[in-house]
Design a protein around this motif. Structure first.
Motif, PDB file in Angstrom:
ATOM      1  N   LEU A  90       0.902  -1.012   0.281  1.00  0.00           N
ATOM      2  CA  LEU A  90       0.302   0.000  -0.295  1.00  0.00           C
ATOM      3  C   LEU A  90       1.114   1.277   0.110  1.00  0.00           C
ATOM      4  CD1 LEU A  90      -3.432   1.312  -0.009  1.00  0.00           C
ATOM      5  CD2 LEU A  90      -2.558   0.913   2.764  1.00  0.00           C
ATOM      6  N   ASN A  91       1.949   1.111   0.729  1.00  0.00           N
ATOM      7  CA  ASN A  91       3.035   2.574   0.936  1.00  0.00           C
ATOM      8  C   ASN A  91       2.936   2.120  -0.954  1.00  0.00           C
ATOM      9  OD1 ASN A  91       1.714   3.070   3.593  1.00  0.00           O
ATOM     10  ND2 ASN A  91       3.622   2.160   4.234  1.00  0.00           N
ATOM     11  N   PHE A  92       4.020   1.905  -0.838  1.00  0.00           N
ATOM     12  CA  PHE A  92       4.514   1.709  -2.477  1.00  0.00           C
ATOM     13  C   PHE A  92       3.690   2.435  -3.520  1.00  0.00           C
ATOM     14  CE2 PHE A  92       5.343  -0.719  -6.574  1.00  0.00           C
ATOM     15  CZ  PHE A  92       6.469  -0.124  -7.057  1.00  0.00           C
ATOM     16  N   LEU A  93       2.406   1.888  -3.267  1.00  0.00           N
ATOM     17  CA  LEU A  93       1.251   2.487  -4.465  1.00  0.00           C
ATOM     18  C   LEU A  93       0.836   4.050  -4.171  1.00  0.00           C
ATOM     19  CD1 LEU A  93      -0.926  -0.835  -4.342  1.00  0.00           C
ATOM     20  CD2 LEU A  93       0.293  -0.429  -6.129  1.00  0.00           C
ATOM     21  N   THR A  94       1.749   4.295  -2.811  1.00  0.00           N
ATOM     22  CA  THR A  94       0.427   5.702  -2.431  1.00  0.00           C
ATOM     23  C   THR A  94       1.832   6.418  -3.374  1.00  0.00           C
ATOM     24  OG1 THR A  94       1.862   5.886  -0.366  1.00  0.00           O
ATOM     25  CG2 THR A  94      -0.230   4.650  -0.739  1.00  0.00           C
ATOM     26  N   GLU A  95       3.327   6.126  -3.607  1.00  0.00           N
ATOM     27  CA  GLU A  95       4.101   6.491  -4.286  1.00  0.00           C
ATOM     28  C   GLU A  95       4.282   7.195  -5.618  1.00  0.00           C
ATOM     29  OE1 GLU A  95       5.864   8.412  -2.258  1.00  0.00           O
ATOM     30  OE2 GLU A  95       4.796   7.565  -0.472  1.00  0.00           O
ATOM     31  N   ILE A  96       3.579   6.301  -6.518  1.00  0.00           N
ATOM     32  CA  ILE A  96       3.119   6.177  -7.624  1.00  0.00           C
ATOM     33  C   ILE A  96       2.457   7.642  -7.956  1.00  0.00           C
ATOM     34  CG2 ILE A  96       2.358   4.858 -10.177  1.00  0.00           C
ATOM     35  CD1 ILE A  96       2.917   2.078  -8.194  1.00  0.00           C
ATOM     36  N   ALA A  97       2.896   7.873  -9.125  1.00  0.00           N
ATOM     37  CA  ALA A  97       2.557   9.017 -10.452  1.00  0.00           C
ATOM     38  C   ALA A  97       0.838   8.707 -10.236  1.00  0.00           C
ATOM     39  CB  ALA A  97       2.955   9.401 -11.145  1.00  0.00           C
ATOM     40  N   PRO A  98      -0.309   9.529 -10.941  1.00  0.00           N
ATOM     41  CA  PRO A  98      -1.276   9.587 -10.388  1.00  0.00           C
ATOM     42  C   PRO A  98      -1.085   9.317 -12.556  1.00  0.00           C
ATOM     43  CG  PRO A  98      -1.281  11.525 -10.070  1.00  0.00           C
ATOM     44  CD  PRO A  98       0.428  10.878  -9.941  1.00  0.00           C
ATOM     45  N   LEU A  99      -2.284   7.925 -12.435  1.00  0.00           N
ATOM     46  CA  LEU A  99      -2.413   7.821 -14.211  1.00  0.00           C
ATOM     47  C   LEU A  99      -2.663   8.975 -14.977  1.00  0.00           C
ATOM     48  CD1 LEU A  99      -3.441   4.071 -12.698  1.00  0.00           C
ATOM     49  CD2 LEU A  99      -0.895   4.820 -13.631  1.00  0.00           C
ATOM     50  N   THR A 101      -5.279  12.304 -15.135  1.00  0.00           N
ATOM     51  CA  THR A 101      -6.423  13.322 -14.514  1.00  0.00           C
ATOM     52  C   THR A 101      -7.252  13.617 -15.367  1.00  0.00           C
ATOM     53  OG1 THR A 101      -5.045  15.170 -14.891  1.00  0.00           O
ATOM     54  CG2 THR A 101      -4.825  14.352 -12.309  1.00  0.00           C
ATOM     55  N   TRP A 102      -8.791  14.348 -15.049  1.00  0.00           N
ATOM     56  CA  TRP A 102      -9.965  14.715 -16.021  1.00  0.00           C
ATOM     57  C   TRP A 102     -10.280  16.008 -15.071  1.00  0.00           C
ATOM     58  CZ3 TRP A 102     -15.527  12.833 -15.163  1.00  0.00           C
ATOM     59  CH2 TRP A 102     -15.167  11.937 -13.937  1.00  0.00           C
ATOM     60  N   GLN A 103     -11.836  16.130 -15.841  1.00  0.00           N
ATOM     61  CA  GLN A 103     -12.396  17.614 -14.862  1.00  0.00           C
ATOM     62  C   GLN A 103     -13.762  16.663 -15.022  1.00  0.00           C
ATOM     63  OE1 GLN A 103     -10.075  20.061 -13.482  1.00  0.00           O
ATOM     64  NE2 GLN A 103     -11.735  20.506 -13.708  1.00  0.00           N
ATOM     65  N   TRP A 104     -14.514  16.773 -14.415  1.00  0.00           N
ATOM     66  CA  TRP A 104     -15.826  16.874 -14.040  1.00  0.00           C
ATOM     67  C   TRP A 104     -16.782  18.940 -13.663  1.00  0.00           C
ATOM     68  CZ3 TRP A 104     -19.320  13.397  -9.883  1.00  0.00           C
ATOM     69  CH2 TRP A 104     -20.144  13.183 -10.405  1.00  0.00           C
ATOM     70  N   GLY A 105     -17.042  19.422 -14.151  1.00  0.00           N
ATOM     71  CA  GLY A 105     -17.448  20.160 -13.456  1.00  0.00           C
ATOM     72  C   GLY A 105     -16.256  21.280 -13.094  1.00  0.00           C
ATOM     73  N   SER A 106     -16.355  21.970 -12.334  1.00  0.00           N
ATOM     74  CA  SER A 106     -15.220  22.087 -11.444  1.00  0.00           C
ATOM     75  C   SER A 106     -14.583  21.683 -10.442  1.00  0.00           C
ATOM     76  CB  SER A 106     -15.703  23.239 -10.554  1.00  0.00           C
ATOM     77  OG  SER A 106     -16.454  23.074  -9.662  1.00  0.00           O
ATOM     78  N   HIS A 107     -14.400  20.422 -11.036  1.00  0.00           N
ATOM     79  CA  HIS A 107     -13.717  19.211  -9.940  1.00  0.00           C
ATOM     80  C   HIS A 107     -12.794  18.475 -10.471  1.00  0.00           C
ATOM     81  CE1 HIS A 107     -13.008  16.033  -6.595  1.00  0.00           C
ATOM     82  NE2 HIS A 107     -13.761  14.768  -7.496  1.00  0.00           N
ATOM     83  N   THR A 108     -11.764  18.460 -10.422  1.00  0.00           N
ATOM     84  CA  THR A 108     -10.395  17.584 -10.972  1.00  0.00           C
ATOM     85  C   THR A 108     -10.274  15.831 -10.312  1.00  0.00           C
ATOM     86  OG1 THR A 108      -8.952  20.065 -10.967  1.00  0.00           O
ATOM     87  CG2 THR A 108      -8.079  17.487 -10.906  1.00  0.00           C
ATOM     88  N   CYS A 109     -10.599  14.903 -11.519  1.00  0.00           N
ATOM     89  CA  CYS A 109     -10.745  13.910 -10.643  1.00  0.00           C
ATOM     90  C   CYS A 109      -9.056  13.257 -11.285  1.00  0.00           C
ATOM     91  CB  CYS A 109     -11.605  13.520 -11.587  1.00  0.00           C
ATOM     92  SG  CYS A 109     -13.482  13.888 -11.207  1.00  0.00           S
ATOM     93  N   THR A 110      -8.202  12.518  -9.937  1.00  0.00           N
ATOM     94  CA  THR A 110      -7.355  11.611 -10.091  1.00  0.00           C
ATOM     95  C   THR A 110      -7.066  10.489  -9.852  1.00  0.00           C
ATOM     96  OG1 THR A 110      -6.401  14.095  -9.646  1.00  0.00           O
ATOM     97  CG2 THR A 110      -5.355  12.153  -9.498  1.00  0.00           C
ATOM     98  N   ILE A 111      -6.976   9.706 -11.009  1.00  0.00           N
ATOM     99  CA  ILE A 111      -6.766   7.990 -10.746  1.00  0.00           C
ATOM    100  C   ILE A 111      -5.203   8.039 -10.700  1.00  0.00           C
ATOM    101  CG2 ILE A 111      -7.043   5.886 -12.317  1.00  0.00           C
ATOM    102  CD1 ILE A 111      -9.024   7.759 -14.267  1.00  0.00           C
ATOM    103  N   THR A 112      -5.759   7.305  -9.602  1.00  0.00           N
ATOM    104  CA  THR A 112      -4.056   6.599  -9.098  1.00  0.00           C
ATOM    105  C   THR A 112      -4.324   5.506  -8.555  1.00  0.00           C
ATOM    106  OG1 THR A 112      -4.370   6.735  -6.788  1.00  0.00           O
ATOM    107  CG2 THR A 112      -3.735   9.345  -7.523  1.00  0.00           C
ATOM    108  N   PRO A 113      -2.923   4.673  -8.867  1.00  0.00           N
ATOM    109  CA  PRO A 113      -2.512   3.463  -8.800  1.00  0.00           C
ATOM    110  C   PRO A 113      -2.889   3.051  -7.795  1.00  0.00           C
ATOM    111  CG  PRO A 113      -0.603   4.181  -9.430  1.00  0.00           C
ATOM    112  CD  PRO A 113      -1.696   5.154  -9.374  1.00  0.00           C
TER     113      PRO A 113
END
Length: 260
Positions: A90-99, A101-113
């Motif tokens: 889990l700690n290792f996965l949190t260090e990987i950069a986001p895969l 990002t996209w916008q949903w209205g004013s909200h920035t959605c970030t897809i990460t591992p």
């Protein structure tokens, strides 16, 4: 955290703690998604572990005398070792950069591992409880060590340990209170192991931000445990579990898409 958010957190912790007396589908599975709305997913998992351990220690005082020491050793020790591996992953996965990002209205959605992995596991264990054949799945006692390894690993990685633990302990020939007491003892061991790895994430938050929701959740979980202990011999939780399972499937989709 505003009053509505605090009330929601308390209700989820109370209901989750109550459900854990009847199924592996309970406190951690329900509480983590709520905390994930307010905190990064890895911190939400760590905060859930604190509440989960506190609640299990409380339940250990209620039913711990019924626990079977031989099963705790056969299942619990492999679970602890595997939980450390899962928590490191889990700690290792949190260090990987986001895969992505996209916008949903004013909200920035970030897809990460880490979000994708947790979302997949959340969906899997939700289906595990929703499908009757899987819900009542049991594994022969000779695979007890394997069960400890699997349960501990997923417990360390995402907090999902109860369903697998129940599947492997159900065939151990224990009555209901012994089954619960043994499961709680093993859960405490696993929680302590994974929390030792999670510690680094908690230092990222100001104490005043993280302590209040943890205290609220712990107290609510204690109340759920007391009521669950009182009605231990009364079942009838299937409808509630089905509703929650569907809600968790929807949440896993939001998490995988980066919306949460």
């Amino acid at each position: 955290m505003n009053p509505f958010e605090a009330l929601l957190l308390c209700l989820v912790a109370f209901g989750g703690s109550l459900l854990t007396f009847f199924s592996g589908f309970g406190l951690g599975t329900l509480l983590m998604p709520v905390l994930a709305v307010f905190f990064p997913i890895e911190i939400a998992i760590g905060m859930t572990a604190i509440v989960h351990l506190s609640n299990n220690l409380f339940k250990l005082a209620l039913v711990g005398t019924k626990a079977k020491s031989d099963i705790i050793l056969r299942f619990g020790i492999p679970s602890v070792l595997a939980a450390l591996i899962g928590a490191f992953l889990l700690n290792f996965l949190t260090e990987i950069a986001p895969l992505h990002t996209w916008q949903w209205g004013s909200h920035t959605c970030t897809i990460t591992p880490v979000k994708l992995v947790v979302a997949i596991l959340l969906a899997f264990f939700s289906v595990f409880e929703l499908v009757p054949r899987l819900r009542h799945w049991q594994v022969d006692q000779r695979y007890m060590i394997h069960g400890g390894l699997l349960s501990g690993f997923f417990g360390g990685l995402s907090g999902h340990q109860g369903a697998l633990r129940s599947a492997f302990l159900m065939r151990a020939g224990m009555d209901k209170e012994t089954f619960i007491g043994t499961g709680v003892a093993i859960a405490c061991m696993t929680d302590l192991a994974r929390m030792s790895i999670y510690l680094g994430h908690w230092t990222q938050l100001p104490p005043e931000t993280s302590i209040t929701p943890i205290i609220l959740a712990i107290l609510s979980a204690f109340a759920g445990a007391l009521i669950g202990r009182r009605f231990l011999r009364k079942m009838g939780m299937k409808t509630a579990q089905n509703i929650v399972g569907i809600a968790l499937l929807l949440f896993s989709g939001l998490l995988a898409a980066g919306i949460v």
